[in-house]
Design an enzyme around this catalytic site. Structure first.
Site: not given
Length: 114
Positions: A85, A12
């Site tokens: 990460r 979105r």
């Protein structure tokens, strides 16, 4: 579910409609982090289940909670920058190996010891 919701929010925010998986770099990192976590989830659940049944429920539960925390940290790090990460990735891999060892030890004790 949290990771999937983050992908929806990123879609979105960056206006990327399904089935597209490319676009803004931040969306791509969030999408890959969610996909990577989903890929390892069946392995984690299987090892957690076997270690809990055949080794010890408490030890398996602690390992499981630590694994979920490291994957959460992995997701957060990957969403920020790809290099962020690595630490949580290695920690979660060590926990999977530990769960594998517990599962194997429990299975061997169950089937080989009187």
């Amino acid at each position: 579910a949290y990771f999937a919701l983050q992908v929806i929010y990123a879609r979105r925010r960056y206006k990327i409609s399904p089935p597209q998986t490319t676009g803004h770099p931040e969306f791509e990192r969030i999408f890959r982090a969610q996909a990577n976590c989903s890929e390892y989830f069946p392995i984690f659940i299987s090892l957690l289940w076997v270690a809990g049944i055949f080794f010890h429920q408490g030890v398996a539960a602690v390992c499981g909670l630590l694994y979920l925390y490291t994957r959460f940290r992995y997701f957060q790090g990957y969403a920020t920058a790809a290099q962020e990460r690595l630490g949580p990735l290695y920690a979660s891999a060590r926990l999977l190996w530990l769960l594998l060892g517990l599962a194997v030890a429990g299975l061997l004790a169950h089937f080989l010891l009187p």
